[in-house]
Motif scaffolding. Structure first.
Motif, PDB file in Angstrom:
ATOM      1  N   VAL A 172      -9.964 -22.200   6.960  1.00 37.21           N
ATOM      2  CA  VAL A 172      -8.641 -22.824   7.137  1.00 37.21           C
ATOM      3  C   VAL A 172      -7.535 -21.778   7.050  1.00 37.21           C
ATOM      4  O   VAL A 172      -6.587 -21.786   7.849  1.00 37.21           O
ATOM      5  N   SER A 173      -7.651 -20.864   6.091  1.00 37.36           N
ATOM      6  CA  SER A 173      -6.623 -19.833   5.939  1.00 37.36           C
ATOM      7  C   SER A 173      -6.581 -18.911   7.164  1.00 37.36           C
ATOM      8  O   SER A 173      -5.505 -18.516   7.608  1.00 37.36           O
ATOM      9  N   GLN A 174      -7.744 -18.601   7.734  1.00 37.39           N
ATOM     10  CA  GLN A 174      -7.773 -17.759   8.922  1.00 37.39           C
ATOM     11  C   GLN A 174      -7.080 -18.445  10.100  1.00 37.39           C
ATOM     12  O   GLN A 174      -6.326 -17.818  10.846  1.00 37.39           O
ATOM     13  N   PRO A 197       1.535 -16.256  12.098  1.00 42.47           N
ATOM     14  CA  PRO A 197       1.321 -14.844  11.731  1.00 42.47           C
ATOM     15  C   PRO A 197       2.403 -14.283  10.820  1.00 42.47           C
ATOM     16  O   PRO A 197       2.147 -13.366  10.045  1.00 42.47           O
ATOM     17  N   ALA A 198       3.620 -14.823  10.909  1.00 42.28           N
ATOM     18  CA  ALA A 198       4.705 -14.323  10.065  1.00 42.28           C
ATOM     19  C   ALA A 198       4.469 -14.608   8.590  1.00 42.28           C
ATOM     20  O   ALA A 198       5.043 -13.957   7.719  1.00 42.28           O
ATOM     21  N   ARG A 199       3.620 -15.604   8.297  1.00 42.42           N
ATOM     22  CA  ARG A 199       3.321 -15.951   6.902  1.00 42.42           C
ATOM     23  C   ARG A 199       1.906 -15.529   6.517  1.00 42.42           C
ATOM     24  O   ARG A 199       1.319 -16.092   5.602  1.00 42.42           O
ATOM     25  N   ASP A 254       5.251  -5.044  12.113  1.00 36.88           N
ATOM     26  CA  ASP A 254       4.066  -5.594  11.460  1.00 36.88           C
ATOM     27  C   ASP A 254       3.156  -4.420  11.101  1.00 36.88           C
ATOM     28  O   ASP A 254       2.920  -3.544  11.933  1.00 36.88           O
ATOM     29  N   VAL A 255       2.657  -4.394   9.858  1.00 31.99           N
ATOM     30  CA  VAL A 255       1.843  -3.261   9.409  1.00 31.99           C
ATOM     31  C   VAL A 255       0.608  -3.052  10.275  1.00 31.99           C
ATOM     32  O   VAL A 255       0.063  -1.944  10.323  1.00 31.99           O
ATOM     33  N   GLY A 307       4.111  -6.541   0.143  1.00 26.75           N
ATOM     34  CA  GLY A 307       4.102  -7.950   0.498  1.00 26.75           C
ATOM     35  C   GLY A 307       4.913  -8.310   1.727  1.00 26.75           C
ATOM     36  O   GLY A 307       4.894  -9.457   2.167  1.00 26.75           O
ATOM     37  N   GLU A 308       5.621  -7.352   2.310  1.00 26.86           N
ATOM     38  CA  GLU A 308       6.419  -7.613   3.513  1.00 26.86           C
ATOM     39  C   GLU A 308       5.596  -7.308   4.763  1.00 26.86           C
ATOM     40  O   GLU A 308       4.654  -6.527   4.728  1.00 26.86           O
ATOM     41  N   LEU A 309       5.987  -7.929   5.868  1.00 25.82           N
ATOM     42  CA  LEU A 309       5.306  -7.640   7.132  1.00 25.82           C
ATOM     43  C   LEU A 309       5.688  -6.265   7.668  1.00 25.82           C
ATOM     44  O   LEU A 309       4.859  -5.541   8.213  1.00 25.82           O
ATOM     45  N   ASP A 310       6.958  -5.893   7.544  1.00 25.60           N
ATOM     46  CA  ASP A 310       7.420  -4.612   8.053  1.00 25.60           C
ATOM     47  C   ASP A 310       7.125  -3.506   7.051  1.00 25.60           C
ATOM     48  O   ASP A 310       6.941  -3.750   5.861  1.00 25.60           O
TER      49      ASP A 310
END
Length: 273
Positions: free
Chosen positions: A43-45, A52-54, A240-241, A174-177
């Motif tokens: 479910v998480s996948q 994707p932002a979260r 995004d990393v 914890g950030e995307l960037d």
């Protein structure tokens, strides 16, 4: 004689608890816990693919739920199925504590460290982390180990206790960037201002750049191939990393071509600057 009878009665009581029916229920319950954990992972996948932002938040919640499922589910299963007397529970808890303290002290340390990692949060699932000589993305924080996927697609397993005593650096916290640092070397006679303007143009036009954060430059005189040169270091953020190296490669490829097109002098090993 009374002590012997009491010992026999205790052993018979324990044997009565671990009957075939109870063992089958424990096996079935363990399989159910595993199935629930796998379902939670699935479910998480799917949620990460849709949102994707979260992605990091979903991974962190999934990790916490998995912790709770295995720990509380296992304890609840044993108590519900075996229904041991309180005296036996106290004795078992004491025995487990002693065993963990002496025979399994390293594992116990990793288990405690895993719980501390969840609360202290020096890094999170999804972070790009440097630990010793290893760099990669944290893919899971388990009860005993942390798993890191390197940029060469190697899965590295590290005991949780190592993160409590050793230095660890998180690139995005914890950030995307995340900031990506890229170096260009210029000849001493090069037009530095023009070179910086050209590289900045390359960065801001990259599809992977996160332009809500600033693009910064630093200049330093360094030695390249036993010759002095100017190091132009660009510090920019990737959106995004996951695109870290793709972003860096894009900057280097287009930046090198643009510097050559405008005749910006570069250090030439074996030649003059």
């Amino acid at each position: 004689m009374n002590d012997t009878n009491g010992l026999v009665d205790g052993l018979l009581s324990i044997a009565g608890i671990f009957n075939l029916y109870a063992i089958l229920l424990l096996i079935l319950g363990g399989f159910l816990l595993w199935a629930l954990a796998q379902g939670l992972s699935t479910v998480s996948q799917r949620l990460m693919e849709k949102i994707p932002a979260r992605r990091f938040l979903i991974l962190q919640i999934s990790t916490l739920l998995s912790f709770g499922l295995y720990i509380f589910g296992s304890v609840g299963l044993v108590i519900a199925v075996l229904q041991p007397p309180k005296e036996l529970l106290y004795a078992a808890a004491g025995s487990v504590a002693v065993a963990l303290g002496f025979a399994l002290k390293d594992i116990a340390a990793s288990l405690v460290a895993g719980i501390l990692l969840l609360f202290d949060r020096p890094f999170r699932v999804g972070d790009r982390v440097v630990f010793g000589d290893t760099y990669g993305e944290i893919v899971s924080i388990g009860l005993r180990t942390v798993r890191m996927n390197t940029l060469d697609d190697n899965l590295v397993t590290i005991p949780n206790s190592r993160f409590i005593t050793d230095v660890v650096a998180s690139g995005n916290a914890g950030e995307l960037d995340m900031m990506v640092v890229t170096d260009f070397h210029l000849a001493l006679a090069a037009d530095i201002n023009k070179a910086q303007a050209l590289i900045e143009e390359v960065v801001v036009t990259s599809r992977y750049a996160y332009l809500k954060k600033p693009v910064n430059f630093t200049l330093e005189e360094v030695e390249v191939a036993r010759m002095l040169a100017i190091r132009l270091r660009v510090k920019a953020y990737v959106l995004d990393v996951r695109y870290e190296k793709t972003f860096q490669s894009d900057i280097v490829k287009r930046g090198t071509a643009l510097l050559a097109k405008h005749g910006i002098a570069r250090p030439q090993p074996g030649g003059s600057l």
